[in-house]
Design a protein around this motif. Structure first.
Motif, PDB file in Angstrom:
ATOM      1  N   ARG A 132       0.834  -1.204   0.000  1.00  0.00           N
ATOM      2  CA  ARG A 132       0.000   0.000   0.000  1.00  0.00           C
ATOM      3  C   ARG A 132       0.875   1.263   0.000  1.00  0.00           C
ATOM      4  O   ARG A 132       0.649   2.202  -0.775  1.00  0.00           O
ATOM      5  N   PHE A 133       1.878   1.301   0.876  1.00  0.00           N
ATOM      6  CA  PHE A 133       2.811   2.420   0.901  1.00  0.00           C
ATOM      7  C   PHE A 133       3.516   2.567  -0.445  1.00  0.00           C
ATOM      8  O   PHE A 133       3.697   3.677  -0.957  1.00  0.00           O
ATOM      9  N   LEU A 134       3.921   1.439  -1.013  1.00  0.00           N
ATOM     10  CA  LEU A 134       4.648   1.472  -2.281  1.00  0.00           C
ATOM     11  C   LEU A 134       3.780   2.024  -3.410  1.00  0.00           C
ATOM     12  O   LEU A 134       4.264   2.776  -4.262  1.00  0.00           O
ATOM     13  N   ALA A 135       2.510   1.650  -3.416  1.00  0.00           N
ATOM     14  CA  ALA A 135       1.606   2.154  -4.461  1.00  0.00           C
ATOM     15  C   ALA A 135       1.512   3.672  -4.415  1.00  0.00           C
ATOM     16  O   ALA A 135       1.570   4.351  -5.450  1.00  0.00           O
ATOM     17  N   LEU A 136       1.385   4.224  -3.201  1.00  0.00           N
ATOM     18  CA  LEU A 136       1.321   5.679  -3.055  1.00  0.00           C
ATOM     19  C   LEU A 136       2.644   6.328  -3.439  1.00  0.00           C
ATOM     20  O   LEU A 136       2.679   7.410  -4.026  1.00  0.00           O
ATOM     21  N   ALA A 137       3.743   5.658  -3.087  1.00  0.00           N
ATOM     22  CA  ALA A 137       5.059   6.211  -3.406  1.00  0.00           C
ATOM     23  C   ALA A 137       5.277   6.268  -4.914  1.00  0.00           C
ATOM     24  O   ALA A 137       5.697   7.300  -5.459  1.00  0.00           O
ATOM     25  N   TRP A 138       4.986   5.175  -5.604  1.00  0.00           N
ATOM     26  CA  TRP A 138       5.157   5.172  -7.062  1.00  0.00           C
ATOM     27  C   TRP A 138       4.244   6.209  -7.710  1.00  0.00           C
ATOM     28  O   TRP A 138       4.637   6.904  -8.650  1.00  0.00           O
ATOM     29  N   GLU A 139       2.999   6.307  -7.217  1.00  0.00           N
ATOM     30  CA  GLU A 139       2.052   7.254  -7.796  1.00  0.00           C
ATOM     31  C   GLU A 139       2.525   8.687  -7.613  1.00  0.00           C
ATOM     32  O   GLU A 139       2.252   9.558  -8.443  1.00  0.00           O
ATOM     33  N   SER A 140       3.245   8.957  -6.524  1.00  0.00           N
ATOM     34  CA  SER A 140       3.704  10.317  -6.239  1.00  0.00           C
ATOM     35  C   SER A 140       4.752  10.801  -7.234  1.00  0.00           C
ATOM     36  O   SER A 140       4.974  11.994  -7.385  1.00  0.00           O
ATOM     37  N   GLY A 141       5.417   9.866  -7.880  1.00  0.00           N
ATOM     38  CA  GLY A 141       6.511  10.225  -8.778  1.00  0.00           C
ATOM     39  C   GLY A 141       7.871  10.071  -8.138  1.00  0.00           C
ATOM     40  O   GLY A 141       8.895  10.299  -8.782  1.00  0.00           O
ATOM     41  N   ALA A 142       7.895   9.662  -6.867  1.00  0.00           N
ATOM     42  CA  ALA A 142       9.160   9.464  -6.156  1.00  0.00           C
ATOM     43  C   ALA A 142       9.642   8.023  -6.324  1.00  0.00           C
ATOM     44  O   ALA A 142       8.867   7.128  -6.661  1.00  0.00           O
ATOM     45  N   GLN A 143      10.925   7.798  -6.074  1.00  0.00           N
ATOM     46  CA  GLN A 143      11.507   6.459  -6.082  1.00  0.00           C
ATOM     47  C   GLN A 143      11.390   5.878  -4.673  1.00  0.00           C
ATOM     48  O   GLN A 143      11.945   6.423  -3.733  1.00  0.00           O
ATOM     49  N   PRO A 144      10.666   4.755  -4.503  1.00  0.00           N
ATOM     50  CA  PRO A 144      10.544   4.181  -3.163  1.00  0.00           C
ATOM     51  C   PRO A 144      11.820   3.466  -2.718  1.00  0.00           C
ATOM     52  O   PRO A 144      12.576   2.939  -3.534  1.00  0.00           O
ATOM     53  N   VAL A 145      12.031   3.461  -1.413  1.00  0.00           N
ATOM     54  CA  VAL A 145      13.087   2.693  -0.759  1.00  0.00           C
ATOM     55  C   VAL A 145      12.468   2.098   0.499  1.00  0.00           C
ATOM     56  O   VAL A 145      11.844   2.825   1.276  1.00  0.00           O
ATOM     57  N   VAL A 146      12.592   0.788   0.697  1.00  0.00           N
ATOM     58  CA  VAL A 146      12.079   0.161   1.913  1.00  0.00           C
ATOM     59  C   VAL A 146      13.253  -0.070   2.862  1.00  0.00           C
ATOM     60  O   VAL A 146      14.233  -0.725   2.504  1.00  0.00           O
ATOM     61  N   VAL A 147      13.151   0.498   4.067  1.00  0.00           N
ATOM     62  CA  VAL A 147      14.186   0.330   5.087  1.00  0.00           C
ATOM     63  C   VAL A 147      13.606  -0.524   6.208  1.00  0.00           C
ATOM     64  O   VAL A 147      12.615  -0.144   6.844  1.00  0.00           O
ATOM     65  N   LEU A 149       3.969 -17.310  -8.856  1.00  0.00           N
ATOM     66  CA  LEU A 149       3.325 -16.142  -8.254  1.00  0.00           C
ATOM     67  C   LEU A 149       2.614 -16.548  -6.964  1.00  0.00           C
ATOM     68  O   LEU A 149       1.754 -17.434  -6.987  1.00  0.00           O
ATOM     69  N   PRO A 150       2.943 -15.925  -5.823  1.00  0.00           N
ATOM     70  CA  PRO A 150       2.224 -16.228  -4.576  1.00  0.00           C
ATOM     71  C   PRO A 150       0.762 -15.789  -4.685  1.00  0.00           C
ATOM     72  O   PRO A 150       0.468 -14.693  -5.173  1.00  0.00           O
ATOM     73  N   GLU A 151      -0.152 -16.629  -4.215  1.00  0.00           N
ATOM     74  CA  GLU A 151      -1.574 -16.294  -4.277  1.00  0.00           C
ATOM     75  C   GLU A 151      -1.880 -15.036  -3.467  1.00  0.00           C
ATOM     76  O   GLU A 151      -2.772 -14.256  -3.817  1.00  0.00           O
ATOM     77  N   ARG A 152      -1.114 -14.806  -2.389  1.00  0.00           N
ATOM     78  CA  ARG A 152      -1.308 -13.610  -1.572  1.00  0.00           C
ATOM     79  C   ARG A 152      -1.133 -12.354  -2.396  1.00  0.00           C
ATOM     80  O   ARG A 152      -1.834 -11.353  -2.185  1.00  0.00           O
ATOM     81  N   ARG A 153      -0.204 -12.371  -3.356  1.00  0.00           N
ATOM     82  CA  ARG A 153       0.042 -11.194  -4.188  1.00  0.00           C
ATOM     83  C   ARG A 153      -1.190 -10.862  -5.032  1.00  0.00           C
ATOM     84  O   ARG A 153      -1.572  -9.688  -5.149  1.00  0.00           O
ATOM     85  N   LEU A 154      -1.814 -11.880  -5.610  1.00  0.00           N
ATOM     86  CA  LEU A 154      -3.000 -11.632  -6.434  1.00  0.00           C
ATOM     87  C   LEU A 154      -4.139 -11.098  -5.579  1.00  0.00           C
ATOM     88  O   LEU A 154      -4.847 -10.174  -5.985  1.00  0.00           O
ATOM     89  N   GLU A 155      -4.314 -11.645  -4.378  1.00  0.00           N
ATOM     90  CA  GLU A 155      -5.372 -11.168  -3.487  1.00  0.00           C
ATOM     91  C   GLU A 155      -5.137  -9.706  -3.091  1.00  0.00           C
ATOM     92  O   GLU A 155      -6.065  -8.901  -3.053  1.00  0.00           O
ATOM     93  N   SER A 156      -3.887  -9.372  -2.800  1.00  0.00           N
ATOM     94  CA  SER A 156      -3.559  -7.992  -2.435  1.00  0.00           C
ATOM     95  C   SER A 156      -3.773  -7.054  -3.617  1.00  0.00           C
ATOM     96  O   SER A 156      -4.282  -5.932  -3.461  1.00  0.00           O
ATOM     97  N   TYR A 157      -3.405  -7.498  -4.797  1.00  0.00           N
ATOM     98  CA  TYR A 157      -3.579  -6.719  -6.027  1.00  0.00           C
ATOM     99  C   TYR A 157      -5.054  -6.400  -6.246  1.00  0.00           C
ATOM    100  O   TYR A 157      -5.429  -5.241  -6.493  1.00  0.00           O
ATOM    101  N   ARG A 158      -5.903  -7.422  -6.123  1.00  0.00           N
ATOM    102  CA  ARG A 158      -7.338  -7.217  -6.302  1.00  0.00           C
ATOM    103  C   ARG A 158      -7.885  -6.239  -5.265  1.00  0.00           C
ATOM    104  O   ARG A 158      -8.700  -5.364  -5.582  1.00  0.00           O
ATOM    105  N   LYS A 159      -7.455  -6.403  -4.023  1.00  0.00           N
ATOM    106  CA  LYS A 159      -7.949  -5.553  -2.943  1.00  0.00           C
ATOM    107  C   LYS A 159      -7.611  -4.089  -3.197  1.00  0.00           C
ATOM    108  O   LYS A 159      -8.471  -3.205  -3.053  1.00  0.00           O
ATOM    109  N   LEU A 160      -6.363  -3.816  -3.574  1.00  0.00           N
ATOM    110  CA  LEU A 160      -5.963  -2.422  -3.794  1.00  0.00           C
ATOM    111  C   LEU A 160      -6.634  -1.840  -5.033  1.00  0.00           C
ATOM    112  O   LEU A 160      -6.983  -0.654  -5.052  1.00  0.00           O
ATOM    113  N   LEU A 161      -6.815  -2.648  -6.067  1.00  0.00           N
ATOM    114  CA  LEU A 161      -7.512  -2.160  -7.257  1.00  0.00           C
ATOM    115  C   LEU A 161      -8.953  -1.785  -6.923  1.00  0.00           C
ATOM    116  O   LEU A 161      -9.451  -0.738  -7.365  1.00  0.00           O
TER     117      LEU A 161
END
Length: 372
Positions: free
Chosen positions: A141-156, A317-329
């Motif tokens: 979720r954080f990454l989606a907002l970061a990419w949308e902002s136009g910034a380069q994300p970094v996870v620490v 592909l982990p099934e969790r990824r598809l579920e998360s993708y659908r949820k955020l969409l």
């Protein structure tokens, strides 16, 4: 932190604002306001209708009432470059220069308004604590907002010293990397200093915003990057790893190795705000697989020739990824639909189409049984 401490950051640069991100592009944008005798400055803090601004003449306090619009996404924000009156009591910010990037989330209010957290950001540093179980969905979720902002994300991944086993720590890093394609993932221990040099190198140029939940170690990380205890650090609860809000406002701080850092309060809610492109970037492997599906409008549920479901069956592909993708969409579509009448109409049309298809299928099925 007082505004005077900000002015203590000395620089031999040709322009006094260069350490704060001033460049030829901003200089060109400011030309018409310079002709009016206004001062260029960067907002380092906003508080109750006023803001602290650093200018070539030094730091000052200015009122934002003159440029406060009805649109909450256009209010003066930390990181903005502004044109300020050279004198007066009170002084006023006359205008904001056009933003290059903006980190926006949906508010928790029923009005579903967007809230801008930081402006003109080059890197979005997402702090995630290893002291508690990883919430990969929240990271996405954080990454989606970061990419949308136009910034380069970094996870620490903070508090890495609490996971001393290298193998376990490596698995955690790998889990996050799987959820963050194309994003640097850096385990860091502010206590031991491990990984800090890597983060400092990544954010050494431009403007970075530091994001994360309360208790994620943001203030400790900010202090480590700044080389001085600027931000107060509070204890984290042992039960769930949650902390109290150490930072209560968004502050822009100059980093000793170059660049600036915007520290933010802990975020309990991270709602999407028109982040369709960002969601697609986070789940780029799913969108790439979707291009190989037999049907261009494949919903990846039970359709024949679905490349996404085939990747799940094969373990690619982990099934969790598809579920998360659908949820955020779905969430993003709901948010956008509240402000886009045409999209609302398209959604209703799609519901009616699917309903008609379902009724037709049921009637066909009944017809077969009736003939039998």
């Amino acid at each position: 932190m007082s505004l005077s401490s900000l002015s203590g950051s000395s620089s031999s640069a040709s322009h006094p604002l260069q350490p704060y991100g001033w460049d030829a592009g901003w200089e060109a944008e400011f030309v018409p306001y310079e002709a009016e005798g206004l001062l260029a400055g960067r907002v380092v803090r906003v508080d109750r209708g006023q803001c602290d601004v650093v200018t070539a003449d030094g730091p000052l306090r200015a009122d934002t009432a003159f440029v406060t619009p009805h649109d909450p996404l256009r209010v003066v924000c930390t990181g903005d470059w502004v044109a300020v009156e050279p004198g007066g009591n009170p002084r006023y910010v006359r205008t904001c220069l056009p933003r290059r990037t903006a980190f926006v989330r949906s508010t928790s209010s029923q009005r579903s308004e967007g809230q801008i957290l930081a402006a003109n950001v080059d890197h979005a540093v997402i702090a995630v604590s290893l002291a508690v179980e990883l919430d990969l969905g929240r990271i996405e979720r954080f990454l989606a907002l970061a990419w949308e902002s136009g910034a380069q994300p970094v996870v620490v991944l903070t508090k890495a010293d609490l996971v001393p086993d290298a193998v376990t720590r490596g698995h955690l890093v790998q889990d996050v990397e799987t959820s963050a394609p194309g994003v640097p993932v850096v385990p860091v221990s502010s206590r031991d200093g491990d990984g800090l040099d890597v983060v400092a190198a990544l954010v050494g140029g431009g403007t970075s915003v530091l994001l994360g939940q309360s208790g994620a170690g943001k203030s400790t990380l900010a202090n480590a990057l700044l080389g001085v205890d600027v931000m107060t650090v509070q204890a984290t609860r042992d039960v769930d790893g949650k902390g109290r809000h150490t930072t209560t406002t968004r502050n822009l701080l100059v980093l000793p190795g170059g660049g600036v850092l915007i520290d933010t309060p802990g975020l309990r809610g991270v709602g999407l705000w028109d982040a369709g492109t960002g969601v697609g970037q986070v789940f780029s492997e799913i969108e790439e697989l979707a291009g190989r599906c037999r049907f261009h409008d494949c919903a990846h549920e039970a359709e024949p020739g679905c490349a996404v479901l085939a990747a799940i069956d094969s373990g690619e592909l982990p099934e969790r990824r598809l579920e998360s993708y659908r949820k955020l969409l779905r969430e993003n579509q709901r948010i956008v639909a509240k402000t886009d009448a045409r999209l609302r109409a398209e959604i209703r049309k799609d519901w009616k189409r699917k309903g008609a298809m379902g009724r037709a299928a049921m009637e066909a099925k009944r017809g077969v049984h009736w003939r039998a």
